[in-house]
Design a protein around this motif. Sequence first.
Motif, PDB file in Angstrom:
ATOM      1  N   GLU A  37     -10.369 -33.596  12.851  1.00 57.22           N
ATOM      2  CA  GLU A  37     -10.130 -33.000  14.164  1.00 57.22           C
ATOM      3  C   GLU A  37     -11.270 -32.055  14.486  1.00 57.22           C
ATOM      4  O   GLU A  37     -11.735 -31.315  13.623  1.00 57.22           O
ATOM      5  CB  GLU A  37      -8.815 -32.223  14.185  1.00 57.22           C
ATOM      6  CG  GLU A  37      -7.600 -33.091  14.204  1.00 57.22           C
ATOM      7  CD  GLU A  37      -6.307 -32.297  14.424  1.00 57.22           C
ATOM      8  OE1 GLU A  37      -5.264 -32.941  14.516  1.00 57.22           O
ATOM      9  OE2 GLU A  37      -6.345 -31.063  14.518  1.00 57.22           O
ATOM     10  N   GLN A  39     -13.175 -29.820  18.113  1.00 59.28           N
ATOM     11  CA  GLN A  39     -13.204 -29.466  19.521  1.00 59.28           C
ATOM     12  C   GLN A  39     -14.360 -30.208  20.183  1.00 59.28           C
ATOM     13  O   GLN A  39     -15.472 -30.191  19.670  1.00 59.28           O
ATOM     14  CB  GLN A  39     -13.396 -27.959  19.666  1.00 59.28           C
ATOM     15  CG  GLN A  39     -13.040 -27.403  20.998  1.00 59.28           C
ATOM     16  CD  GLN A  39     -11.552 -27.456  21.267  1.00 59.28           C
ATOM     17  OE1 GLN A  39     -10.734 -27.354  20.370  1.00 59.28           O
ATOM     18  NE2 GLN A  39     -11.203 -27.628  22.522  1.00 59.28           N
ATOM     19  N   LEU A  40     -14.127 -30.867  21.293  1.00 56.21           N
ATOM     20  CA  LEU A  40     -15.171 -31.582  22.013  1.00 56.21           C
ATOM     21  C   LEU A  40     -15.570 -30.762  23.223  1.00 56.21           C
ATOM     22  O   LEU A  40     -14.735 -30.419  24.056  1.00 56.21           O
ATOM     23  CB  LEU A  40     -14.681 -32.965  22.451  1.00 56.21           C
ATOM     24  CG  LEU A  40     -15.674 -33.811  23.236  1.00 56.21           C
ATOM     25  CD1 LEU A  40     -16.911 -34.113  22.394  1.00 56.21           C
ATOM     26  CD2 LEU A  40     -15.022 -35.104  23.691  1.00 56.21           C
ATOM     27  N   VAL A 101     -10.410 -33.601  19.653  1.00 60.52           N
ATOM     28  CA  VAL A 101     -10.513 -35.004  19.258  1.00 60.52           C
ATOM     29  C   VAL A 101      -9.914 -35.149  17.876  1.00 60.52           C
ATOM     30  O   VAL A 101     -10.184 -34.353  16.974  1.00 60.52           O
ATOM     31  CB  VAL A 101     -11.993 -35.463  19.238  1.00 60.52           C
ATOM     32  CG1 VAL A 101     -12.109 -36.889  18.718  1.00 60.52           C
ATOM     33  CG2 VAL A 101     -12.599 -35.346  20.618  1.00 60.52           C
ATOM     34  N   THR A 111      -7.864 -39.982  19.430  1.00 57.11           N
ATOM     35  CA  THR A 111      -7.141 -39.386  20.553  1.00 57.11           C
ATOM     36  C   THR A 111      -7.859 -38.118  21.003  1.00 57.11           C
ATOM     37  O   THR A 111      -8.585 -37.492  20.229  1.00 57.11           O
ATOM     38  CB  THR A 111      -5.694 -39.017  20.170  1.00 57.11           C
ATOM     39  OG1 THR A 111      -5.721 -38.039  19.117  1.00 57.11           O
ATOM     40  CG2 THR A 111      -4.904 -40.232  19.714  1.00 57.11           C
ATOM     41  N   ILE A 112      -7.648 -37.765  22.259  1.00 59.19           N
ATOM     42  CA  ILE A 112      -8.070 -36.463  22.776  1.00 59.19           C
ATOM     43  C   ILE A 112      -6.810 -35.784  23.277  1.00 59.19           C
ATOM     44  O   ILE A 112      -6.097 -36.317  24.130  1.00 59.19           O
ATOM     45  CB  ILE A 112      -9.110 -36.595  23.907  1.00 59.19           C
ATOM     46  CG1 ILE A 112     -10.410 -37.168  23.364  1.00 59.19           C
ATOM     47  CG2 ILE A 112      -9.358 -35.232  24.552  1.00 59.19           C
ATOM     48  CD1 ILE A 112     -11.513 -37.288  24.381  1.00 59.19           C
ATOM     49  N   ASP A 113      -6.550 -34.620  22.710  1.00 59.82           N
ATOM     50  CA  ASP A 113      -5.331 -33.861  23.019  1.00 59.82           C
ATOM     51  C   ASP A 113      -4.087 -34.738  22.884  1.00 59.82           C
ATOM     52  O   ASP A 113      -3.176 -34.686  23.708  1.00 59.82           O
ATOM     53  CB  ASP A 113      -5.412 -33.243  24.411  1.00 59.82           C
ATOM     54  CG  ASP A 113      -6.420 -32.104  24.464  1.00 59.82           C
ATOM     55  OD1 ASP A 113      -6.766 -31.545  23.404  1.00 59.82           O
ATOM     56  OD2 ASP A 113      -6.872 -31.763  25.573  1.00 59.82           O
ATOM     57  N   LEU A 117      -7.612 -42.867  23.515  1.00 61.11           N
ATOM     58  CA  LEU A 117      -8.727 -43.124  24.416  1.00 61.11           C
ATOM     59  C   LEU A 117      -8.681 -44.547  24.946  1.00 61.11           C
ATOM     60  O   LEU A 117      -8.431 -45.482  24.188  1.00 61.11           O
ATOM     61  CB  LEU A 117     -10.058 -42.932  23.688  1.00 61.11           C
ATOM     62  CG  LEU A 117     -10.409 -41.530  23.224  1.00 61.11           C
ATOM     63  CD1 LEU A 117     -11.766 -41.534  22.556  1.00 61.11           C
ATOM     64  CD2 LEU A 117     -10.387 -40.557  24.370  1.00 61.11           C
ATOM     65  N   GLU A 121     -13.099 -44.131  28.414  1.00 57.56           N
ATOM     66  CA  GLU A 121     -13.163 -42.822  27.764  1.00 57.56           C
ATOM     67  C   GLU A 121     -13.908 -42.903  26.441  1.00 57.56           C
ATOM     68  O   GLU A 121     -14.668 -42.002  26.086  1.00 57.56           O
ATOM     69  CB  GLU A 121     -11.751 -42.284  27.529  1.00 57.56           C
ATOM     70  CG  GLU A 121     -11.029 -41.935  28.815  1.00 57.56           C
ATOM     71  CD  GLU A 121      -9.558 -41.696  28.588  1.00 57.56           C
ATOM     72  OE1 GLU A 121      -8.932 -42.464  27.819  1.00 57.56           O
ATOM     73  OE2 GLU A 121      -9.031 -40.752  29.178  1.00 57.56           O
ATOM     74  N   ALA A 125     -17.163 -40.755  25.488  1.00 54.38           N
ATOM     75  CA  ALA A 125     -17.218 -39.939  24.273  1.00 54.38           C
ATOM     76  C   ALA A 125     -18.399 -40.351  23.402  1.00 54.38           C
ATOM     77  O   ALA A 125     -19.112 -39.497  22.858  1.00 54.38           O
ATOM     78  CB  ALA A 125     -15.916 -40.063  23.490  1.00 54.38           C
TER      79      ALA A 125
END
Length: 133
Positions: A37, A39-40, A101, A111-113, A117, A121, A125
């Motif tokens: 995991e 942060q993006l 992510v 996945t994002i949040d 995807l 998407e 990414a």
Amino acid sequence: MPAPDVTYQPGVDVHGRLVAPADIGGGSGFQLPHVLEFQLAVNPLEYQSRQELALLDRQIASLRPGDPRVPALQRKREAAARAAESAAPGFGNTALDLGVVRVDTRSGEVTIDGRPLGAAEREAALAACRGIR
């Protein structure tokens, strides 16, 4: 045929004495987790500049060599590249948070949040990740 005393022997020095292995303690023992995991975040100013340059590159590539429009597009691209380098001084570390992510390395799910995807998407990414230096 080399003599036995010149052949490499693991765990033995040049004088025949036992030595400790290079990975004393058996290495770090670190195991990559199966779920990653992070942060993006994207710098929107840099992203926009890269998009503009990529569009100009595609336009130039679509033309045949010798096309009279190529020099003008190349000048436009050079100007855009110079503008991108000097744009928004003081905002070099600007970041737009896009979410968390989560990558499951076993299933391949991304996945994002918490939302899987879609194809578009995923491409966005990947494009953002390619821009990381």
